[in-house]
Design a protein around this motif. Structure first.
Motif, short mmCIF file in Angstrom:
data_model
loop_
_atom_site.label_atom_id
_atom_site.label_comp_id
_atom_site.label_asym_id
_atom_site.label_seq_id
_atom_site.Cartn_x
_atom_site.Cartn_y
_atom_site.Cartn_z
N VAL A 515 1.73 26.46 -16.56
CA VAL A 515 2.05 27.56 -17.81
C VAL A 515 2.69 28.69 -16.71
O VAL A 515 0.67 29.33 -16.17
N PHE A 516 2.91 29.56 -16.56
CA PHE A 516 3.72 30.36 -15.95
C PHE A 516 2.80 31.78 -17.32
O PHE A 516 3.12 31.94 -18.75
N VAL A 517 1.76 32.71 -16.37
CA VAL A 517 1.63 33.77 -17.19
C VAL A 517 1.79 35.32 -16.63
O VAL A 517 1.35 34.59 -14.85
N ASP A 518 1.53 36.30 -17.05
CA ASP A 518 1.59 37.51 -16.66
C ASP A 518 0.40 38.00 -15.69
O ASP A 518 0.67 38.12 -14.71
N GLU A 519 -0.40 37.90 -16.10
CA GLU A 519 -2.41 37.56 -15.56
C GLU A 519 -3.33 36.68 -15.93
O GLU A 519 -3.23 35.91 -16.57
N LEU A 520 -3.95 36.23 -15.25
CA LEU A 520 -5.38 35.63 -16.02
C LEU A 520 -6.57 36.10 -16.18
O LEU A 520 -6.32 37.34 -16.31
N PRO A 521 -6.67 35.97 -17.30
CA PRO A 521 -7.77 36.41 -18.35
C PRO A 521 -9.20 36.43 -17.66
O PRO A 521 -9.37 35.41 -17.16
N ARG A 522 -9.67 37.48 -17.05
CA ARG A 522 -10.94 37.92 -16.48
C ARG A 522 -12.03 38.59 -17.37
O ARG A 522 -11.14 39.70 -17.69
N ASN A 523 -13.10 39.07 -16.78
CA ASN A 523 -14.10 39.80 -17.36
C ASN A 523 -14.34 40.72 -16.17
O ASN A 523 -13.27 41.08 -15.52
N ALA A 524 -14.91 42.30 -15.80
CA ALA A 524 -14.90 43.10 -15.54
C ALA A 524 -15.62 43.52 -14.43
O ALA A 524 -15.14 44.06 -13.25
N THR A 525 -15.81 41.89 -13.94
CA THR A 525 -16.34 42.01 -12.57
C THR A 525 -14.95 40.57 -11.63
O THR A 525 -15.67 40.37 -10.88
N GLY A 526 -14.25 40.61 -12.41
CA GLY A 526 -12.90 39.73 -12.05
C GLY A 526 -13.34 37.49 -12.12
O GLY A 526 -12.24 37.10 -11.69
N LYS A 527 -14.22 37.78 -12.69
CA LYS A 527 -14.03 35.84 -13.15
C LYS A 527 -13.28 35.63 -14.01
O LYS A 527 -13.29 36.12 -14.95
N LEU A 528 -13.11 34.84 -13.80
CA LEU A 528 -11.95 33.85 -14.79
C LEU A 528 -12.80 33.04 -15.70
O LEU A 528 -13.87 32.94 -15.78
N LEU A 529 -12.42 33.44 -17.12
CA LEU A 529 -12.42 33.61 -18.17
C LEU A 529 -12.35 32.24 -18.65
O LEU A 529 -11.15 32.16 -19.05
#
Length: 534
Positions: A515-529
């Motif tokens: 799945v191609f996406v524009d960005e990955l979901p991350r929290n304020a410290t950059g950790k992947l959600l």
């Protein structure tokens, strides 16, 4: 008795580490003793600032968007603010929440709380209202110090929570500001509090309300856990890109204070401005999380070549996994300066990979420093010692927490605390983290950890970011889905990426879906959600 004797070699080695860093001068045992007493009386934040001021209060402590402050000025501001807090009814039993970006106001608040003996609760600037309210009530917050941009968030807190503004963007604020309180209050030293100020970090809250993890520094030798494998020295300069509310930024900020170094802060991360700050301040250390490092490297060689970063001896990276391709790119761009720390909010320091470790085994998190123990265990609690065998990671250190503020705790085996991760050793005894224990995907009866597939995808020229998750599947139980961010101006399709994975990994590790996406979901410290994928 035996346990105490067994700790003596580590204590001696730890003291030697502090001596080499300049924190324990052999010629001045009186200074070392005074520093120890100061840390015990004031706690890790106010204590570190006072130790630095006692060493040289003319040294520059903080550089932010408002200019610079010496350690002497920092101490006077914290004295005044602590008295102002006391005038408002706050004291040693109070909990003061801080919801602010990185600037002098955040530092003032942390040090003042320590001088008062209050507990400081570091709030995540990425919180939603329900999280903020739940945490504030659970932790019994009496006052919140916040930046103006978070006014709408803070409005959701109970009315009896006192409010003070740390940073004003524009307009006339309708609540007191830190600068007003500091300017209007006596800056004489505060009486020593009955107990050192407490500190509570919060977990990332990726699966619900963040948990509170109190941090207690029991001994100045705890600093050796960082300094053993990270060559920070007194009187240098650190550019702090990682946020102070996160364990990565906070730990290195406190170390830099203890060392009497200058800390460069900015409210919001900008990749080129960060590299410029390294040049302009002749910084020897840069502290960040992997997503920040990626954004810096994505500036490209032409932009990076505009700045002189030759003063940089340390890139301290922590907070989430450092992919091999990213660490290798950083090494190529900046030289052998990458130090990859593995730890967590609960266990604090576990291992550190030095530049030499990284050269030998890209992707490794290295070895345990002095004062730390790391062991792997299987599902039955048996110790895993053979190389290349995956086990659950357990850690022991002087900085490990003693349980969440809500009474819960992590699993403990042989006195070691679960990190929640699984990993393995290579033939040289270097540790690799394979992923979170609960991230494991069972597909067609095979156990798959996303990290291996993600790291491979990141080595493809067309892939900027990648994340792999398990999706429900009637036939296989779970199927693999890869979420990919393409590099600009580079085209690639899903079938090409599947073929690439198939050519390098076992067949059952090939994602069924790309799945191609524009960005990955991350929290304020950059950790992947991961729970936000799909």
């Amino acid at each position: 008795m035996f346990r105490a004797l067994s700790q003596v070699p580590a204590a001696i080695r730890g003291f030697d580490v502090l001596r080499r860093a300049g924190l324990a001068p052999v010629a001045r045992p009186d200074q070392a003793l005074r520093s120890l007493l100061t840390l015990r009386r004031l706690g890790p934040i106010a204590g570190a600032a006072q130790v630095a001021a006692d060493r040289d209060d003319t040294a520059v402590a903080i550089v932010d968007e408002q200019g610079s402050l010496t350690y002497h000025q920092l101490g006077l501001r914290a004295n005044a603010l602590a008295r102002a807090f006391a005038d408002r009814g706050l004291g040693p039993t109070s909990v003061i929440a801080l919801l602010a970006r990185d600037h002098r106001g955040a530092v003032d608040t942390m040090i003042a709380a320590g001088k008062l003996g209050a507990r400081i609760l570091l709030m995540n600037t990425g919180f939603a209202k329900p999280q903020l309210v739940d945490v504030a009530r659970r932790e019994r917050v009496e006052a919140v110090v916040y930046d103006q941009e978070f006014t709408s968030l803070v409005a959701a807190l109970d009315n009896d929570v006192q409010r003070v503004l740390a940073w004003v963007d524009d307009g006339e604020p309708d609540v007191a500001t830190l600068e007003e309180l500091i300017a209007a209050t006596d800056d004489r030293p505060m009486p020593k509090p009955p107990n050192p100020g407490g500190l509570v970090l919060l977990t990332s809250g990726t699966t619900g309300t963040p948990k509170g993890a109190p941090r207690t520094v029991r001994s100045p030798l705890a600093a050796a856990q960082f300094l053993d494998r990270i060559p920070l020295r007194t009187g240098e300069c650190t550019v702090m890109a990682a946020p102070l509310f996160h364990g990565t930024g906070l730990s290195q900020f406190l170390l830099s204070l203890s060392l009497g170094s200058t800390v460069v802060l900015r409210r919001k991360f900008d990749p080129e401005a960060t590299v410029s700050a390294v040049q302009d301040n002749r910084a020897t250390a840069l502290v960040l999380v992997p997503t920040m490092l990626r954004r810096i490297l994505d500036l490209g060689d032409d932009v990076l070549a505009k700045y002189d970063t030759s003063s940089l001896r340390i890139i301290f990276c922590a907070g989430s996994a450092l992919p091999p391709e990213l660490g290798n790119r950083a090494t190529e761009a900046f030289g052998d300066v990458v130090h990859n720390l593995y730890g967590s909010t609960e266990v604090a320091v576990a291992t550190v990979a030095t530049p030499a470790d990284w050269r030998r085994a890209p992707g490794t998190v290295g070895r345990a420093p002095v004062g730390c123990r790391v062991a792997l265990y299987d599902e039955d609690g048996g110790k895993v010692t053979a190389p290349h065998v995956v086990g659950r990671v357990f850690v022991g250190s002087m900085l490990s927490f003693e349980g969440y503020t809500d009474g819960r705790h992590k699993e403990i085996i042989d006195g070691l605390l679960s990190s929640g991760d699984v990993g393995h050793y290579d033939d040289d005894g270097l540790l690799f983290i394979d992923g979170r224990d609960d991230d494991m995907i069972v597909s067609g009866g095979e156990n798959v950890f996303p990290g291996e597939i993600e790291n491979l995808l990141l080595e493809h020229d067309a892939v900027a970011e990648a994340a792999v998750a398990g999706m429900a599947d009637e036939e296989y139980g779970q199927r693999l889905a890869a979420y990919v961010v393409r590099r600009p101006d580079v085209d690639v399709d899903g079938e090409e990426l599947k073929a690439y994975v198939k050519a390098n990994l076992a067949r059952f590790k090939v994602p069924r879906d790309i799945v191609f996406v524009d960005e990955l979901p991350r929290n304020a410290t950059g950790k992947l959600l991961r729970n936000k994928l799909g």
